[in-house]
Scaffold this motif. Structure first.
Motif, PDB file in Angstrom:
ATOM      1  N   CYS A   1      44.740 -22.358 -15.026  1.00  0.00           N
ATOM      2  CA  CYS A   1      43.569 -21.508 -15.263  1.00  0.00           C
ATOM      3  C   CYS A   1      43.928 -20.422 -16.275  1.00  0.00           C
ATOM      4  CB  CYS A   1      43.123 -20.871 -13.947  1.00  0.00           C
ATOM      5  SG  CYS A   1      41.867 -19.605 -14.154  1.00  0.00           S
TER       6      CYS A   1
ATOM      7  N   CYS B   1      43.594 -16.817 -14.097  1.00  0.00           N
ATOM      8  CA  CYS B   1      44.507 -16.427 -13.028  1.00  0.00           C
ATOM      9  C   CYS B   1      45.805 -17.227 -13.012  1.00  0.00           C
ATOM     10  CB  CYS B   1      43.825 -16.508 -11.672  1.00  0.00           C
ATOM     11  SG  CYS B   1      43.593 -18.198 -11.077  1.00  0.00           S
TER      12      CYS B   1
ATOM     13  N   CYS C   1      38.162 -23.316 -12.028  1.00  0.00           N
ATOM     14  CA  CYS C   1      39.308 -22.954 -11.200  1.00  0.00           C
ATOM     15  C   CYS C   1      38.811 -22.709  -9.778  1.00  0.00           C
ATOM     16  CB  CYS C   1      39.945 -21.691 -11.771  1.00  0.00           C
ATOM     17  SG  CYS C   1      41.177 -20.956 -10.699  1.00  0.00           S
TER      18      CYS C   1
ATOM     19  N   CYS D   1      39.804 -18.778  -8.596  1.00  0.00           N
ATOM     20  CA  CYS D   1      39.050 -17.573  -8.991  1.00  0.00           C
ATOM     21  C   CYS D   1      37.637 -17.901  -9.477  1.00  0.00           C
ATOM     22  CB  CYS D   1      39.814 -16.793 -10.054  1.00  0.00           C
ATOM     23  SG  CYS D   1      39.828 -17.570 -11.665  1.00  0.00           S
TER      24      CYS D   1
ATOM     25  N   HIS E   1      36.622 -19.243 -12.081  1.00  0.00           N
ATOM     26  CA  HIS E   1      36.446 -19.146 -13.531  1.00  0.00           C
ATOM     27  C   HIS E   1      36.080 -20.516 -14.111  1.00  0.00           C
ATOM     28  CE1 HIS E   1      36.960 -17.666 -17.539  1.00  0.00           C
ATOM     29  NE2 HIS E   1      38.040 -18.390 -17.790  1.00  0.00           N
TER      30      HIS E   1
HETATM   31 ZN   LIG Z   1      41.587 -19.040 -11.916  1.00  0.00          ZN
END
Ligand SMILES: [Zn+2]
Length: 224
Positions: free
Chosen positions: A3, A6, A24, A27, A29
């Protein structure tokens, strides 16, 4: 792949190559895969250094460098001598010569003093400066300066997912400068003022090192 936000590993089922989207689970994302995967062309040879760049391998350290020397120094040196010599000589030289401190004049001169320091450092970089990266298995140091005088930025490889060229906010003669940026968990940029060919070499060489690292987790120095 990891990712870009993170650094967690992205699961296969969360990657969709057709739509160029990945997510991801750690998180949440969502990002475009193409913007975070570095396509490296295998034809690039890090040892094939263009003029003004260098490659060195010392035990477990790889050194990549590029000179910031530029013919613009022939213009900058006389210009700075006149500009900086004239303004600072007039403002501070006259006070030193007369032995009398003039507070108003001295304050008036501060922008000229700061400007001189700034432009002289650019001039010095054009005479003898360099950008040098020292890379090891953990990460690297990026030095910008002359000899041992300059500044160093550090990074670790797990903070980096891509390396690319970006335009800088700093403009020179109305033209936008281009810099190189390591991006991922953190963003580390360098290389403003490098000639295009030298900057391109550093970019490709760094991308090659990164790709080799990411593909076998242990840095395989034999491959260089
Ligand atoms: Zn992430």
């Amino acid at each position: 792949m990891d990712c870009p936000k993170c650094g967690s590993v992205i699961l296969k089922e969360n990657i969709n190559i057709q739509t160029d989207i990945a997510q991801c689970i750690n998180c949440d994302h969502i990002f475009k895969i193409s913007e975070h995967i570095q396509v490296v062309n295998d034809d690039f040879d890090v040892r094939d250094t263009p003029k003004g760049t260098w490659f060195q391998k010392d035990f477990d350290i790889i050194i990549l460098g590029a000179s910031t020397k530029s013919p613009i120094a022939f213009f900058l040196v006389p210009f700075m001598l006149v500009w900086s010599g004239g303004s600072l000589g007039g403002i501070y030289g006259s006070q030193i010569a007369s032995g009398e401190l003039n507070i108003g004049m001295s304050l008036f001169g501060i922008p000229f003093l700061l400007g001189s320091i700034f432009f002289w450092s650019i001039t010095a970089m054009a005479i003898a400066g360099k950008v040098e990266l020292k890379l090891n298995k953990q990460g690297g140091k990026i030095f910008t300066g002359i000899g041992n005088i300059g500044f160093t930025k550090t990074f670790t490889w797990d903070e980096v997912s891509t390396i690319r060229e970006t335009t800088s906010n700093i403009r020179t003669n109305g033209r936008q400068n281009i810099k190189l940026c390591l991006e991922g968990k953190r963003r580390v940029c360098f290389g403003i003022g490098l000639k295009e060919e030298r900057r391109y070499y550093l970019l490709k060489a760094m991308q090659t090192v990164l790709a080799k690292l990411k593909s076998n987790r242990n840095m395989n120095y034999q491959s260089f």
